[in-house]
Each structure stands twice: as structure tokens, then as C-alpha cells.
Write a protein that holds these residues in place. Structure first.
Motif, mmCIF file in Angstrom:
data_model
loop_
_atom_site.group_PDB
_atom_site.id
_atom_site.type_symbol
_atom_site.label_atom_id
_atom_site.label_comp_id
_atom_site.label_asym_id
_atom_site.label_seq_id
_atom_site.Cartn_x
_atom_site.Cartn_y
_atom_site.Cartn_z
ATOM 1 N N GLU A 404 0.860 -1.056 0.388
ATOM 2 C CA GLU A 404 0.192 -0.307 -0.198
ATOM 3 C C GLU A 404 0.967 1.120 0.032
ATOM 4 O O GLU A 404 0.503 2.333 -0.730
ATOM 5 C CB GLU A 404 -0.777 0.259 1.669
ATOM 6 N N ARG A 405 2.300 1.244 0.904
ATOM 7 C CA ARG A 405 3.140 2.368 0.881
ATOM 8 C C ARG A 405 3.496 2.568 -0.963
ATOM 9 O O ARG A 405 3.246 3.834 -1.464
ATOM 10 C CB ARG A 405 3.827 2.192 2.049
ATOM 11 N N THR A 408 1.021 3.711 -3.154
ATOM 12 C CA THR A 408 0.184 5.533 -2.989
ATOM 13 C C THR A 408 1.502 6.251 -3.185
ATOM 14 O O THR A 408 1.244 7.459 -4.098
ATOM 15 C CB THR A 408 -0.365 5.324 -0.996
ATOM 16 N N HIS A 409 2.735 5.929 -2.593
ATOM 17 C CA HIS A 409 3.856 6.790 -3.257
ATOM 18 C C HIS A 409 4.174 6.507 -4.515
ATOM 19 O O HIS A 409 4.119 7.984 -5.260
ATOM 20 C CB HIS A 409 5.218 6.267 -2.729
ATOM 21 N N ASP A 411 1.537 7.419 -7.301
ATOM 22 C CA ASP A 411 0.298 6.788 -7.582
ATOM 23 C C ASP A 411 0.052 5.930 -8.978
ATOM 24 O O ASP A 411 0.270 7.465 -9.887
ATOM 25 C CB ASP A 411 -0.274 7.594 -6.733
#
Length: 1021
Positions: A404-405, A408-409, A411
Motif C-alpha cells: 500500500e505504501r 500510494t507513493h 500513485d
């Protein structure tokens, strides 16, 4: 001081097979330590009588190298003998092996005095003699000389990957990385001992089989790869820890080759190394193990192991900052699949992984004991604290958290900034390249052949032997420490000047970065690339120069030795093809330091992604030579110039060579590289007398008119070699039909040749070889005859003619055609070059005019106007640049500049900003191929032969052998020719219904289906 036993072993002939090449008997330059161990075991009477702690230091010399034919008796899959096959076998001659042992001197002295078994070195028939003496060794530094040294001891000599210990059942092999200088090296090395004459004596790792037997495979029950079904005897699948170690080792070699990377974070290489160590940790689940046949039978799994690998990164490397784990995880996650942008992307694969529970269920079941054993091994190997025992759900939470990190980073794959985007592509490239090298069990060379052989000294020695010396412009190129443009006449050593310049930068880059710069020698045409590769392989060593282009395997096939036998020529041809594929695959894995290629192969690095990011990192801190840069049309030239700017930013050095480079292009190169990069112009001295090899004549009649044809016939009757260069295929056919009968009548059946781009690959290779044999610069005495060709001959073949007849074209093309005549200046008087006015007409029913429907009319007319002022004169080649400057400062030159600048800007904005560097590039790759590569087709009548070449296989041959043999039926076509054929989905090739002749090429294509009419490739180049 200490006493040692020096064993001197001599043999008239030895050979040590290089395992890199499948199906080809190429020798290593020195014996592997394991081979020496076998000789010592024979002397003492077997492994059980050989001390387990035996260590040796080695040196080796060979005074010659040769090739002989040997008969091999291959076995089939059942161990039965197949037909005997002769092969060329490389060997070393008049050899001396020196072995120093420091322990058990009495045992070895007695064993070598009266060996229990015959002493052999290499092959079983290569008997040797041995003598011993005791010597005194002194402590301290020594000279490398001809010693075989561990790679970490010296940077001089060729790097070799060789076994030093093999278990008796051959199930375990310990490999070492070594340095060896076949010509000797004067480098000082940190040795424990040296002889009285200064020779370094460096004991190697233990060579007894117990050394291999004592090294157990870690976690052998977790596999990374399926068993190799071709291996004999059969072996289990490759252990995961073995593959992770091999990938990490390959990354370490890559790092030593590239050195410090500009424009990246100082921790780049450590992140890449950890990404390599963890990249396949996600293969531990039971589903993956079953997929690789552990246990059999193999069953599909359908999960992405690299996603599960993130759990180990987050869990084992918890002591590192979060940002570090994110970068390492990014390298792990993208080494097989794009991050976003397609159904096969990581983002697409993770749509259902909405929480840790789904993550856990998606990859299960997993053996908890294996997970923790692997985590412990990873922490120990990474030098990290041993992690607490993990539960499967805790591991799923860690993997989901890091996933997820990252998503998200990054995107939708969007880079946070340009610097991060470029770094991400380089990281992906480093991990992917290391993984591919490890999976193929290959290795990367790290010694520069130019510095290893001291190219400048060798060149000067060779010239001195001929009573010559280097040109002043070559010396200035050697001294240049910046980017360089070399402008010098044909035949005045531009290639040597480029290699001298590259040698200087090899030293400088090594000093500045700690790496070894790759040298990319680029040319615009495949035939010229192949010719340059042959030349450089002769100068630098066949094993040191790679060829990288769309038909590289075909080049290796053309240079492979022929094993054809009267009884089975087809099998022999497959054998040659198999070895050619092996060599091409090694080059494709970035093995060699020196590579000859097209710029388009290097431009692919800008596409990024799993397919091309390795190309980008391989080009960092490299040296580039662009030969005949003016040969590219504006759009492609703009792309190359944009990429030059990136390579300069990434520590590269750019060298451009040309006999005819206009000042405007020089200024454009300087602008593309930027104000921070100096470009030095290297030219002959002002008082240098440029060659006058040609006398110019102009004809108002077209090249195909009867008057021009009669002039050509007159030259043929006079016993001259005549080149006739047309602007299109239709004109070339007409001229060939009119002239070939007379040439054959006067000078023999092989005296008339036709060359254009629409031949089958196999036929074109045959024709090009015939042209070289009859009209090559080294052919003596000069032979009369006729070559009719299109533009493909301009810079593709090293040929020399007495007379040229050509249709007018833009000046650069004409000057290249002039260069095929009186090329080496052997004629007593300047050779006539006769230029005929072209026809100007639109390509279709309307539109702008083109010269012979091929070239833009304006630059062709400008060139004709300049030539009219020099009609009848000897051509002073020094004037060529001034002529080009006039054309490039015209209104047409302004249009050319605008096209180049626009292409440069568009390419930079679309590809070099790295906004979405890890996304799916499949569509971009397809568009790129369409822009540069065209499409290949086969004749309908060749379909069955093509199919058989693809599908018939021989035991042990390289994958891709059939495709290489089938490629001999391919005819290159432009991309729009797809509409003229039918795509065969089974064979994955375009099939055309066409008329074709081996000596005339593609003549007519009949449109598919019920389409009316036929198509003749009249103006196709």
C-alpha cells in the motif's frame, strides 16, 4: 621467508573448454583451478590420497593459439551414440603451467617425480610433463605477470568465472572469479609471497572436492527454479537461496562495472543489492513450490511471487528507515511486471488485495517453518538483526503495508519527481539485469579490452612495423578528455582515432567512478555494423566484442565455423545456428564491455519498463562512438541527440565521427549536450593535404537512359570494376537487366551482382559476401565486374571500385557513394564519378516532388547546383564540409533544423522526463519497433520450410536455434506492407504471395484475398 615447491608443467597442446558457449569448443585462456586439482590428484593416486587442505598458486603462459578439427561422438537422451560429427576445436600451443604449493612438499615432490596415473591437462589426450624444484619465497608485494589471481586482488587482466572445486559426483561446484592477463601484466598486487624475481605468488581457495562437499546448500527444500530437463545426470531444482545469492553476486559485478552513478542517491547500490537479495523471497508459498515441481507433478499457481516478497522486505529489514524499505520494495515489486498501466500490471494484480486478510488468503498456504528459516537466512545474508519469529498473518500484514505504501507513493505509477523517476528506472534495470544474468548462469565482463591490451601501444607498434605512424588528428583524439567530434577524410584512421579516444576515457571513467565504461560503437546500417564488429573482434579479441541488433544471431551464424559433413549437412547447420544463438544471447545479457550496435537498440533504454530498463543502466558511465551520424533523417536524429543529453547527464562521453559533418550539425550536438559539457572538434592539421581521389562528371541524361547505359558498358569493356548506384529498386532492376549479360560475358558468371534491401536474409548475406570477395578493399589484384545497388551500399560494405555511375541525391549520400570508388587511393589517377540528373515527380498523383520518388527535391537540387561548379575537376575532399555548410545554411537547412529540434523536444518530453517510469511500455515498444524496424515477411512458398526450421529440434541445442534458421527466409518490408500480406497467427509471421528470384530479390506482391492488382516495390529503399 618460506620454502615452496615450484612445479613446472609443460605441454605442446592443451584446451580448456569455455562453458559459456553451448555446442562450440572455445578454449579458456588458462586452466581452471579445478583442472589443476585433477592433475594433482592423478599424480598422488586419487582424491582420497590428496590432502584436503591443498591450496595452490598458479601462473600460465601459451606461446600460440590454433584451431583443429576433432571428431565428436554425441549421445542421445538414452545415452546411445549418434552420428559422429567433426567440429572445429580451439587449442593453446607451447604452454607452461607453474604451480606453487606451500604445504606437504615431500608428498608432492615424490608424487610428481613418479605419478601414479598419467598427467593430463584439459582433455584426456593432452599429456604433459612435469618437473619440480624447491624455492624460497619472500614476503610482500609482487608483479602480477601471468599469474591467475582472485578477482579482488587485481583489476588488471581479463575477468574469468571458473570452478575451483568439483565434488566427485559433480553435484556441487564451487566457482571463483579470477583475473588473468594472457599477455602478462606489470601491475603490482598485494600478495602474501613473491619469488626472488618478483613474481607474485597468491594461493587460491582450496581445490580438494571436500571443499565443495563441505559447502551445503542453504534451505535446499525451497526451490526457485524447476529442474533442467536437459541436464545429464538429472538435477533437482535450483534452491531459492542459491538463486538469491547468484543474483546478488551478479549485482555486485554490475556495480563494479558501472561504478558510482551520477544523478542518484548515494545509497542506490545498497538498495539495489538488498532488492536483489529479497526479489524472489515470495517463492516460498506451497503454491509456487508445486508450480516448479516441488513436489511433482507441476501445477499452475497464478499468483505473483514478487508481491509476497514485500512481506520479507518489511519484516526482515524493519531496522531500516521506512523510505529505504519503500525503495527496496519498489525494486523487488517491479522486476517482472510494470507497476501500472495494463491488465498484467502489479496494480491490476493487487485489486483484490484490499486488506491483510485477503493478502494472507491470496498467497496461502505457506509453511511457517520455511518462512522463518528463510527470514533468518535473509537477515544473516543482509547483515541485518535477526527478526522475531513471524506468524503468517503478521507477515501478511507487513507485506500488505509495504504494498500500500508503494502504490500510494507511486500513485498510478506517477513519479513523485523527475529525479525519483529516473532513479526508479535505473533501480528496476539493475535488479532485472542481475536477475537475468543469474537465471542464465552467465557473467558480466569487467575488464576493458582497450586498456587490457594497451591499445595505443599496440597500434603504434603495428604502424611502426609498416613504416608508418599515427596521424596528428589521432594523437589529438587520444589526448581529448571531453566529448569529441572528429572530422577527417575516409581512410585516414577515424576508427583508430575513436578507439584511442575511448581508451583515454576508459582510464578517466575508472578513476572517477571506480567502474569500467562500456564502449558502444554505433552505425546506421546492419551491414556496416557487422563489418565493424568483425574488424574490432580481430583487433580486440573475438570473445571481447558483442554485436547487438535485430539480426545479431544472423551475424554470429555468418561468422560461425562450418561443421557441415557430406552425410548430414542439415544437422551441421543446426549446430552452427545453435552456437550462434548462444553467442547472441550472451551479448543480449550485456556480457561484453565493447558492443557494436544501432542507436535504436540503445534508444530503447528511454522506454524503461522490465524490457528496457536494463539497457538504460548498462549505458550509464559509458563511452559512445557515433559513426556517420549524418546518416539519420531529422526525426531519428533528434531522438538520438536527446538521448545523448541524458547519457552525458549519466556520466557518458560522446564521440562523433564523420568525413562530412556540417557545422550546423556540430552546433546542434553541442546544444543537445548542454552548456556544462564541452565538445572538442578534432580535425587534421590546417596544412594537411586532403585526398583527391575522384574526378567529377555530370550527365543531364538519367542513369537509366540508353546513353548512360552505353557509358557503363564502355567501362566494362575496358576491364574496370564499375559501381552503379540507383535511387530506387525499379531503376536498379532495369540497369541490372541491361548490364549484367555483358559483364558476365566479359568477366565470368560471377562478375555481375545486384544488391538492395528486399532480399531474404540468407540471400543478402550470400550476395554481400560475393561483393566483398570480388570488390573488397583487400582483394588483390583488382577484379573487373559490375555491382548495381541502391543506397544500401553507401556505408555498408568495405569495397573499392574503379568507376562510379550514380543518380543524383542529397550531398551526404553522394559523398558516401564517392567513398566506394578509389577508396584506398590505389589508382594512378583520380577515379571518374559520374552523377546523372534524377527525375523529379510526386510519389503519388499529387504532392511535392521527390528525386526519383525517393529523396526530397530541394536538398538534391542544391547538391546538383554545387556540383555543377566543380564539373570536370578533381575533388578536393577538404571542400566537402564547405559544400555541406552552404546547403545547411539555406532555407532547406532551416527546415531541417526545425525538424531536428522538434523531434528532440518531443522525445525528451515524452520519454526522458520519466513521469511514469515503471508503467506498461508494451504499446510504446510496438510503436518504437514500427518506427525503426519495419516488418519481416516470408513468401507463401517458403511457409513449410519456415515452419520446419522452427519446429525441428536437436538434442542440446540452444533455444532460438530454429527461429534463427527460419530467419534466413525473412524478407524485410516497411510496416505498411502488413496490408499486402496475411498474418499467420500460428507462426507469428507475415506471409506474402509474391514473385521472388534469389539474385533479383522481391519482384511483385500479389494482394491478398480478392483485392485487385499487384504491388511492385519500385521506390522502396
Amino acid at each position: 621467508m618460506t620454502t615452496a615447491l615450484e612445479i613446472t608443467i609443460t605441454a605442446p597442446v592443451v584446451s580448456f573448454r569455455n562453458p559459456l558457449y553451448s555446442g562450440v569448443q572455445v578454449t579458456l585462456p588458462c586452466p581452471p583451478p579445478s583442472t589443476v586439482a585433477g592433475l594433482l590428484a592423478a599424480a598422488v593416486g586419487g582424491w582420497d590420497r590428496m590432502p584436503a587442505d591443498t591450496r595452490v598458486a598458479l601462473a600460465f603462459t601459451a606461446r600460440g593459439r590454433g584451431m583443429d578439427l576433432e571428431t565428436f561422438h554425441p549421445l542421445d537422451s538414452e545415452g546411445k551414440k549418434r552420428d559422429a560429427t567433426p567440429k572445429e576445436h580451439e587449442f593453446l600451443a607451447d604452454t607452461t603451467l607453474t604451480v606453487w604449493v606451500l604445504d606437504h612438499l615431500d608428498l608432492w615432490e615424490e608424487a610428481l617425480r613418479r605419478p601414479v596415473w598419467p598427467l593430463r591437462l584439459g582433455r584426456s589426450q593432452d599429456l604433459v610433463s612435469a618437473r619440480t624444484r624447491r624455492i624460497t619465497l619472500h614476503p610482500g608485494q609482487g608483479i602480477q605477470g601471468h599469474a591467475l589471481l582472485p578477482a579482488e586482488v587485481s583489476r588488471s587482466g581479463m575477468q574469468l568465472r571458473m570452478p575451483h572445486s568439483i565434488s566427485p559426483d559433480r553435484s556441487r561446484i564451487q566457482w571463483g572469479t579470477y583475473r588473468y592477463a594472457s599477455q602478462g601484466s606489470s601491475a603490482n598486487v598485494d600478495s602474501v609471497w613473491r619469488t626472488s624475481d618478483g613474481q607474485a605468488v597468491v594461493p587460491l581457495a582450496p581445490v580438494h572436492p571436500h571443499a565443495a562437499a563441505g559447502t551445503q546448500v542453504e534451505l535446499p527444500h525451497i526451490w526457485a527454479k524447476s529442474p533442467d530437463k536437459r541436464a545429464r545426470p538429472s538435477q533437482p531444482g535450483e534452491a531459492l537461496t542459491t538463486h538469491l545469492q547468484a543474483t546478488t553476486s551478479a549485482l555486485d559485478t554490475l556495480r563494479s562495472r558501472i561504478g558510482h552513478l551520477p544523478a542518484t542517491d548515494a545509497r542506490f547500490w545498497e538498495r539495489a543489492r538488498l532488492a536483489c537479495l529479497f526479489h524472489d523471497a515470495g517463492k516460498v508459498p506451497d503454491g509456487f513450490q508445486t508450480m516448479v515441481g516441488n513436489p511433482p507433478p507441476q501445477q499452475p499457481w497464478g499468483r505473483r511471487h514478487e508481491i509476497y516478497s514485500l512481506a520479507f522486505v518489511e519484516h526482515v529489514l524493519a531496522h531500516l528507515p521506512e523510505d529505504e524499505r519503500t525503495w527496496i520494495g519498489l525494486g523487488v515489486l517491479t522486476h517482472h511486471r510494470p507497476l501500472a498501466g495494463g491488465e498484467g500490471s502489479i496494480r491490476s494484480e493487487t485489486r483484490t488485495l484490499t486488506d491483510p486478510e485477503h493478502f494472507h488468503d491470496h498467497f496461502g498456504p505457506v509453511d511457517p517453518d520455511s518462512v522463518n528459516a528463510l527470514a533468518t537466512w535473509l537477515s544473516r545474508t543482509a547483515g541485518a538483526p535477526v527478526p522475531a519469529e513471524a506468524t503468517l498473518r503478521g507477515l501478511a500484514e507487513a507485506g500488505h503495508r509495504l504494498l500500500e505504501r508503494i502504490l500510494t507513493h507511486w500513485d498510478r505509477g506517477q513519479s513523485p519527481d523527475e529525479e525519483a523517476g529516473l532513479t526508479a528506472v535505473l533501480l528496476q534495470g539493475a535488479v532485472t539485469l542481475a536477475d537475468h544474468v543469474a537465471s542464465a548462469h552467465g557473467h558480466l565482463l569487467t575488464t576493458h579490452p582497450l586498456t587490457n591490451i594497451d591499445y595505443p601501444a599496440r597500434l603504434r607498434t603495428a604502424l611502426k612495423a609498416k613504416g608508418a605512424d599515427t596521424y596528428p588528428h589521432q594523437e589529438r583524439a587520444h589526448a581529448a578528455t571531453t566529448h569529441m567530434v572528429l572530422r577527417a577524410p575516409t581512410g585516414q584512421g577515424k576508427t583508430e582515432a575513436a578507439l584511442l579516444w575511448a581508451t583515454t576515457h576508459a582510464h578517466h571513467t575508472t578513476t572517477e567512478t571506480g567502474g569500467t565504461p562500456r564502449l558502444f560503437y554505433t552505425l546506421p546500417y546492419l551491414a556496416s555494423i557487422n563489418a565493424m564488429a568483425t574488424r574490432l573482434r580481430t583487433d580486440l579479441g573475438h570473445d571481447q566484442v558483442g554485436v547487438v541488433h535485430s539480426r545479431a544471431a544472423s551475424f554470429y551464424l555468418s561468422t560461425a565455423t562450418c561443421d557441415t559433413t557430406p552425410t548430414d549437412s542439415a544437422a551441421a547447420e543446426r549446430q552452427r545456428a545453435s552456437r550462434a544463438v548462444a553467442k547472441a544471447n550472451a551479448s543480449r545479457l550485456f556480457r561484453e564491455i565493447v558492443r557494436v550496435t544501432t542507436p535504436y537498440q540503445l534508444l530503447r533504454g528511454a522506454l524503461g519498463g522490465t524490457a528496457h530498463s536494463s539497457t538504460l543502466i548498462d549505458t550509464t558511465n559509458s563511452t559512445f562512438v557515433f559513426d556517420e551520424l549524418h546518416g539519420y533523417e531529422p526525426r531519428r536524429l533528434g531522438m538520438i541527440l536527446a538521448m545523448m543529453g541524458l547519457w552525458a547527464r549519466l556520466g557518458g562521453r560522446i564521440g562523433v565521427l564523420s568525413a562530412t559533418l556540417p557545422d550546423r550539425l556540430l552546433d546542434t550536438i553541442r546544444t543537445a549536450l548542454g552548456q556544462d559539457h564541452k565538445v572538442e572538434l578534432v580535425e587534421p592539421d590546417a596544412d594537411y593535404t586532403w585526398p583527391r581521389r575522384h574526378r567529377l562528371y555530370l550527365r543531364e541524361d538519367h542513369l537509366t537512359d540508353p546513353a548512360g547505359i552505353e557509358d557503363i558498358k564502355t567501362s566494362l569493356r575496358a576491364g574496370r570494376s564499375v559501381a552503379v548506384i540507383a535511387n530506387n529498386v525499379a531503376d536498379a532492376w532495369h540497369l541490372y537487366d541491361q548490364l549484367a549479360p555483358l559483364a558476365r560475358e566479359l568477366h565470368g558468371d560471377d562478375a555481375a551482382l545486384l544488391l538492395h534491401s528486399r532480399f531474404k536474409t540468407g540471400d543478402r548475406s550470400r550476395i554481400e559476401q560475393a561483393i566483398r570477395d570480388r570488390f573488397g578493399t583487400r582483394t588483390t589484384p583488382r577484379r573487373p565486374g559490375l555491382l548495381v545497388a541502391t543506397q544500401v551500399v553507401e556505408v555498408s560494405l568495405d569495397v573499392d571500385f574503379d568507376v562510379l555511375h550514380t543518380s543524383a541525391a542529397p550531398l551526404e549520400a553522394l559523398l558516401q557513394r564517392f567513398g566506394r570508388v578509389n577508396r584506398i587511393g590505389a589508382l594512378e589517377h583520380p577515379a571518374p564519378v559520374i552523377v546523372h540528373r534524377p527525375h523529379y515527380a510526386p510519389r503519388g498523383r499529387s504532392g511535392p516532388d521527390f528525386a526519383d520518388k525517393v529523396y526530397d527535391a530541394e536538398p538534391t537540387r542544391l547538391s546538383w547546383d554545387i556540383l555543377t561548379r566543380h564539373e570536370g575537376r578533381e575533388l578536393d575532399e577538404h571542400l566537402f564540409t564547405a559544400w555541406l555548410n552552404k546547403i545547411y545554411t539555406s532555407s532547406w537547412g532551416d527546415l531541417w533544423q526545425d525538424r531536428v529540434d522538434t523531434s528532440l523536444e518531443v522525445f525528451h518530453d515524452q520519454f526522458l522526463s520519466f513521469d511514469q517510469p515503471l508503467n506498461d511500455t508494451a504499446q510504446l515498444s510496438a510503436a518504437f519497433d514500427e518506427m525503426f524496424d519495419g516488418v519481416d515477411g516470408i513468401l507463401a512458398e517458403d511457409r513449410q520450410a519456415y515452419k520446419e526450421a522452427l519446429q525441428v529440434t536437436s538434442l542440446g541445442e540452444e533455444r532460438g536455434t530454429g527461429r534463427l534458421l527460419a530467419s534466413q527466409y525473412l524478407v524485410p518490408l516497411p510496416h505498411y506492407a502488413r496490408a499486402l500480406g496475411t498474418w499467420d497467427h500460428t507462426l507469428k509471421v507475415l506471409v506474402i504471395d509474391a514473385e521472388y528470384e534469389p539474385d533479383r530479390g522481391l519482384i511483385t506482391i500479389r494482394r491478398p484475398g480478392n483485392a485487385v492488382g499487384t504491388y511492385q516495390p519500385g521506390v522502396l529503399l
